[in-house]
Design an enzyme around this catalytic site. Sequence first.
Site, PDB file in Angstrom:
ATOM      1  N   ALA A 212       8.818   0.666   4.050  1.00 53.13           N
ATOM      2  CA  ALA A 212       8.092  -0.064   3.285  1.00 53.13           C
ATOM      3  C   ALA A 212       7.308   0.167   2.869  1.00 53.13           C
ATOM      4  O   ALA A 212       7.087   2.168   2.253  1.00 53.13           O
ATOM      5  CB  ALA A 212       7.721  -0.818   3.770  1.00 53.13           C
ATOM      6  N   ASN A 213       5.533  -0.154   1.852  1.00 52.85           N
ATOM      7  CA  ASN A 213       4.942   0.397   1.951  1.00 52.85           C
ATOM      8  C   ASN A 213       3.362  -0.514   1.796  1.00 52.85           C
ATOM      9  O   ASN A 213       3.701  -1.603   2.343  1.00 52.85           O
ATOM     10  CB  ASN A 213       5.120   0.430  -0.103  1.00 52.85           C
ATOM     11  CG  ASN A 213       4.801  -0.878  -0.506  1.00 52.85           C
ATOM     12  OD1 ASN A 213       4.865  -1.031  -0.462  1.00 52.85           O
ATOM     13  ND2 ASN A 213       6.580  -0.634  -1.432  1.00 52.85           N
ATOM     14  N   ARG A 214       2.182  -0.367   1.523  1.00 51.96           N
ATOM     15  CA  ARG A 214       1.552  -1.048   2.004  1.00 51.96           C
ATOM     16  C   ARG A 214       0.619  -1.890   0.969  1.00 51.96           C
ATOM     17  O   ARG A 214      -0.497  -2.259   1.620  1.00 51.96           O
ATOM     18  CB  ARG A 214      -0.158   0.891   2.354  1.00 51.96           C
ATOM     19  CG  ARG A 214       0.112   1.592   3.049  1.00 51.96           C
ATOM     20  CD  ARG A 214      -0.933   2.597   2.819  1.00 51.96           C
ATOM     21  NE  ARG A 214      -0.525   3.848   3.933  1.00 51.96           N
ATOM     22  CZ  ARG A 214      -0.404   4.339   5.167  1.00 51.96           C
ATOM     23  NH1 ARG A 214      -0.408   3.052   5.531  1.00 51.96           N
ATOM     24  NH2 ARG A 214       0.303   4.940   6.122  1.00 51.96           N
ATOM     25  N   ALA A 278       4.835  -4.516  -5.150  1.00 46.81           N
ATOM     26  CA  ALA A 278       4.772  -2.974  -5.278  1.00 46.81           C
ATOM     27  C   ALA A 278       6.428  -3.076  -4.695  1.00 46.81           C
ATOM     28  O   ALA A 278       6.672  -2.713  -3.389  1.00 46.81           O
ATOM     29  CB  ALA A 278       3.788  -2.497  -3.717  1.00 46.81           C
TER      30      ALA A 278
END
Length: 402
Positions: A212-214, A278
């Site tokens: 995942a990402n932030r 994102a």
Amino acid sequence: MLKDRRILLVIGGGIAAYKSLDLIRRLRERGAHVRCAVTKAGQEFVTPLSIGALCGGRAFTDLFDVQSEFDVGHIRLARDTDIVVVAPATADLVAKMAGGHADDLASTVLLATDKPVLLAPAMNPRMWDNRATQRNVEQLKADGRHFVGPNTGEMAEANEAGIGRMAEPLEIVAAIEGLLASPAAAGPLAGRHVLITSGPTHEPIDPVRYIANRSSGKQGHAIASAAARAGARVTLISGPVHLPDPAGVHVVKVETAREMMQAVEKALPADVGIFAAAVADWGIDAPGAQKMKKGRSGPPQLSLTENPDILATVAARKSARPRLVIGFAAETENVIEHARAKLQRKGCDWIVANDVSPQTGVMGGDRNSVHLVTGAGIESWPQQSKDAVARALVAKIAAALS
Ligand code: C5P
């Protein structure tokens, strides 16, 4: 408050059509200009003569009627109005609208309109409860159509009661007033469809792990909210986030980049596409069906596969390309140069660029400072809340479309 407002009333074929004659009177008493289109089945219940006499014009009946095409034309009929009201909205009209059919004047006008549409359903309770009707109603709600009723009570058929009675004329008047009073009806994006992606994607490794990402989704969700407040019909395609669904927005929840791509394709056409998500550039080639075990042979090798570039794919579409395709560029250095290059590479119209280096606190924070990069040049906006960025972007979009 209805004085000089223009209302197009579509009368379907149901016994409740007699109440629509009263509805015309109530609307005109309040100073509204009412035009009426009546379906063939509707004419079995109320005649064009009585409709014409009450609305002070003629009733429009036929798509291929040279006279009515000469007078206004079906596209103008659909657009030269502040609201379209369908009363009674029969099961058949509801189904036609949900399926996008256009085989008579009423359905064509309903497909062609860019104005708010209010439906007052009227049908037998079994027809209302039927899963096909309920599916169609859900679809129409997702498409941004509004409903008043149906109410519970006695049916015209002997010994039948349940939900399916058309709302009373004064209830319909109140619903029309509510819709026309809402800022959304008068907003600068009224009649536009805005598609927004937001949040991160999760790319599964196995049933319990993912990449995942932030991204928090705060900026994308704020834009969805601002677009809805400006009157747009908004489809928000969101990856996993910890945010409430914005009011008045149709939210489609997805996990992976591939699911997001499919949901975007399904939501098109749109006037504007804003790609704030994102999206993971890479997914796991073949995610494990079972949880991976710690083995003796050391850490597993993950094989990655390229995900679709949603923004570039939509920007390159030959058909159903939104008039305005807007990408985001989250950069940690040389923000403007990278954004300029991205505008070219992705084929989009605008890029909203921001610096997401950890020291800026943008990622997950409530404030943002962005540069808007367009073919015409670059605007650097002051640091402000993500809500303020969203409002400013929506104002720019409305100006560009007008
Ligand atoms: O290439 P990069 O990820 O920096 O580009 C960012 C922009 O492209 C954002 O608007 C993002 O939503 C979009 N994007 C996308 N699909 C991808 C990767 C990025 O829509 N697979």
